[in-house]
Design an enzyme around this catalytic site. Structure first.
Site, PDB file in Angstrom:
ATOM      1  N   PHE A  66       0.841  -1.220  -0.102  1.00 47.97           N
ATOM      2  CA  PHE A  66      -0.119  -0.140  -0.097  1.00 47.97           C
ATOM      3  C   PHE A  66       0.814   1.263  -0.083  1.00 47.97           C
ATOM      4  CE2 PHE A  66      -3.850  -2.290   0.339  1.00 47.97           C
ATOM      5  CZ  PHE A  66      -4.712  -1.483   0.389  1.00 47.97           C
ATOM      6  N   LEU A  75       2.274   1.813  -3.600  1.00 45.87           N
ATOM      7  CA  LEU A  75       1.558   2.070  -4.494  1.00 45.87           C
ATOM      8  C   LEU A  75       0.763   3.399  -4.346  1.00 45.87           C
ATOM      9  CD1 LEU A  75       0.119  -1.638  -5.617  1.00 45.87           C
ATOM     10  CD2 LEU A  75       2.100  -0.359  -6.683  1.00 45.87           C
ATOM     11  N   ARG A  76       0.509   3.745  -3.111  1.00 46.54           N
ATOM     12  CA  ARG A  76      -0.073   4.985  -2.799  1.00 46.54           C
ATOM     13  C   ARG A  76       0.851   6.047  -3.396  1.00 46.54           C
ATOM     14  NH1 ARG A  76      -1.259   5.394   2.967  1.00 46.54           N
ATOM     15  NH2 ARG A  76      -3.146   3.823   2.573  1.00 46.54           N
ATOM     16  N   GLY A  77       2.300   5.975  -2.897  1.00 40.67           N
ATOM     17  CA  GLY A  77       2.936   6.807  -3.414  1.00 40.67           C
ATOM     18  C   GLY A  77       2.915   6.970  -5.012  1.00 40.67           C
TER      19      GLY A  77
END
Length: 140
Positions: free
Chosen positions: A66, A69-71
Site C-alpha cells: 500500500f 503504490l499509494r506513493g
C-alpha cells in the site's frame, strides 16, 4: 510467479483460497491485474532486489505494498484526484474517454493507475496480508 498468502493462527503463511473466490469476473481478469502489480514491484525494486544469478524472494507486507503504490498513484495522479477513498487512495477524476479531466493523463498512466489500484482493492477485500514473488536469474 505470484503466491498469495493469508496469515495462519501460528503466524506463518499458508496458501490462500483467493484465486478460488474471485468469480464472477473470472481468473483471467485478476491474473492480468496481478501481472500489472508485478510490473509495479519491478519498477520499484528492479535488479536491486536480487543477488546476481540466484533465485531470490521478495516479500512485502500488504501495508508495504500500500505504501509503495499509494506513493506511485500520488505521483502519477498529481492533481487529478479530488478526495481519498476509505483506504486512503486517490479517487481519480477520469472522463469517459479515459483521460484525466485536464487531458494530461496518457494511456500508460491511466492503465498503470487502474491496474495498481484495482490490485490493491483486490488484496484488501480478500484479506491478503502479504505478497510474494520469486524471480529466477540465469547465467547468460
Amino acid at each position: 510467479d505470484f503466491m498469495f498468502g493469508t496469515s495462519t493462527a501460528s503466524g506463518g503463511l499458508a496458501p490462500s483460497g483467493v484465486m478460488n473466490s474471485l468469480e464472477p469476473k473470472g481468473l483471467a481478469y485478476y491474473n492480468n491485474l496481478l501481472n500489472e502489480l508485478l510490473k509495479v514491484l519491478f519498477t520499484y525494486f528492479g535488479d536491486r532486489a536480487y543477488a546476481p544469478n540466484s533465485p531470490q524472494r521478495l516479500s512485502l507486507s500488504l501495508s508495504g505494498v500500500f505504501h509503495l503504490l499509494r506513493g506511485t498513484a500520488d505521483f502519477y495522479a498529481l492533481n487529478h484526484y479530488s478526495s481519498r477513498d476509505k483506504y486512503g487512495l486517490p479517487k481519480l477524476l477520469l472522463t469517459e474517454d479515459g483521460y484525466g479531466d485536464d487531458g494530461q493523463l496518457d494511456d500508460f498512466e491511466k492503465n498503470y493507475l487502474n491496474a495498481t489500484l484495482q490490485a490493491m482493492y483486490l488484496m484488501k477485500e480478500q484479506n491478503v496480508t502479504s505478497v510474494h514473488y520469486t524471480v529466477n536469474k540465469c547465467m547468460n
